[in-house]
Enzyme design. Structure first.
Site, mmCIF file in Angstrom:
data_model
loop_
_atom_site.group_PDB
_atom_site.id
_atom_site.type_symbol
_atom_site.label_atom_id
_atom_site.label_comp_id
_atom_site.label_asym_id
_atom_site.label_seq_id
_atom_site.Cartn_x
_atom_site.Cartn_y
_atom_site.Cartn_z
ATOM 1 C CG HIS A 163 -3.948 -1.190 -1.784
ATOM 2 N ND1 HIS A 163 -4.435 0.073 -2.016
ATOM 3 C CD2 HIS A 163 -3.755 -1.271 -0.445
ATOM 4 C CE1 HIS A 163 -4.512 0.739 -0.875
ATOM 5 N NE2 HIS A 163 -4.107 -0.062 0.095
ATOM 6 C CB SER A 223 -0.946 0.006 1.202
ATOM 7 O OG SER A 223 -0.220 -0.028 2.420
ATOM 8 C CE LYS A 239 -7.227 0.082 0.707
ATOM 9 N NZ LYS A 239 -7.918 -0.395 1.909
#
Length: 401
Positions: free
Chosen positions: A214, A186, A245
């Site tokens: 991610h 990240s 996300k």
């Protein structure tokens, strides 16, 4: 009415004053509108380079409509944990949808990506077991490892040879062994060598676990993540992902075998002791996965990567150090934390929102701005950002004039 600070907590004030003296104290940035590529933060319109909203779904009309419909049908809240009265049909439908998308037998949704990692690791292992972990794994993995009370061995970041050294040294470990990594890291934006780590897990009889927070919505076909990117389907025992996300909503999930998910229903403490997601959140997540499974998802992922490549090329042309990033997470390396925060504040004054990251999130001396472009950014947004970043970076001596 204010309450005086009792002497027992006065040390907190001293710590905060020290942060202010080091120019590291920050107030929370406050958005007064939707999470969009150009938004209003602390009253100023800015190009937003600090959001994990990779595909721009957080403000997408389809997700908003799905949230409203879910509220109309199921209400505002659930009123209980999943194991008592907090499981609705939409919770089960979303878990089935995630499992299909990730090509696993089953999935379970947690309240956050953090609790998905911490709750899973601490549930599947105990003090007789061993964890082999990348040195830059996310804090939620680290906390889960500590909670499990298992022995922890850390290998050098993305170093397959160092990982195998530990595997060899612990080949005859009497308990279970877990090899765990982030899929995409990240802070640096690099990708774990998952295929080679799977080879080690199979060779040395380790449970293989990856946190794809991610990379879900970013890597692989339609954003199916690192496992799909490396074609490691069937080789990863535990896949963790996030709904906060690229999916544009909130929560985390774990994918794997039916036995794994049923076990987590019974033993994962965050799942057992937290009220389930409200219907609005689940409805939005369902809409997001429906988009990812179709042509629209492919289009959004392609746009994300087109914007990412344009922005990275621009930063490198300007002379910035972007580290080892291979994904939309693009650090602008500064080094000194105070200077990174000064850089961030100067950019904000000119309409660019790029947050500084320093110790303890990253090591001392490796402060940076962490930038993320999204599929929703327009080319003119990125051109403006590059112009301002380049100009101020030269003024501050971060790059050569």
């Amino acid at each position: 009415m204010t309450t005086a600070v009792r002497p027992q907590l006065h040390y907190l004030h001293d710590v905060l004053e020290e942060l202010k003296a080091q120019h590291l104290y920050q107030k929370l940035p406050i958005l007064s509108g939707e999470q969009k590529p150009v938004t209003v933060v602390n009253g100023r319109e800015v190009v937003n380079l600090s959001s994990n909203n990779y595909l721009g779904l957080a403000a997408h009309p389809k997700l908003k409509r799905a949230s409203i419909e879910a509220i109309r049908k199921f209400g505002a809240g659930t009123g209980a944990v999943r194991t008592i009265a907090g499981t609705m049909t939409i919770h089960m439908e979303l878990e089935e949808q995630i499992a299909r998308f990730k090509q696993t037998e089953a999935a379970v949704v947690f309240q956050s990506g953090f609790t998905a990692n911490a709750g899973t690791v601490s549930a599947v292992l105990n003090k007789e077991d061993l964890i082999i972990s990348d040195e830059l794994n996310h804090a939620s993995i680290i906390d889960g490892c500590r909670l499990s009370k298992a022995t922890i061995k850390v290998y050098k970041h993305c170093d397959v040879e160092d990982c195998e050294r530990i595997c060899k040294e612990t080949e005859n470990w009497p308990g279970r062994k877990l090899l765990i990594t982030d899929g995409v890291f990240s802070m640096d934006g690099d990708i774990a060598p998952l295929d080679k780590l799977c080879d080690l897990a199979e060779k040395y009889n380790c449970i293989m676990m990856v946190d794809d927070a991610h990379s879900s919505g970013v890597l692989g076909r339609g954003g199916r993540g690192t496992v799909d990117h490396y074609n490691c389907h069937g080789r990863v025992d535990i896949q963790v992902g996030t709904l906060s996300k690229a999916i544009g909503s909130m929560g985390g999930y774990v994918c794997g075998s039916r036995d794994l998910i049923d076990f987590l229903y019974h033993r994962a403490r965050p799942f057992l002791f937290s009220t389930s997601h409200p219907p609005a959140v689940i409805g939005a997540c369902q809409a997001a996965f429906t988009m990812l499974e179709g042509a629209e998802g492919e289009r959004l992922v392609k746009k994300l990567w087109s914007n990412t490549k344009f922005f990275k090329r621009g930063l490198k042309r300007l002379g910035f150090d972007t580290g080892v990033s291979a994904t939309p997470i693009t650090p602008i390396m500064v080094g000194d934390a105070a200077k990174a925060h000064e850089f961030s504040r100067a950019l904000f004054e000119e309409g660019i929102f790029a947050q500084a990251i320093g110790y303890p999130t990253v090591p001392q001396g490796k402060a940076r701005l962490r930038t993320i472009v999204t599929a929703a950014h327009k080319r003119k947004d990125l051109e403006k950002a590059l112009e301002v970043i380049g100009r101020i970076g030269k003024q501050m001596g971060i790059v050569q004039a």
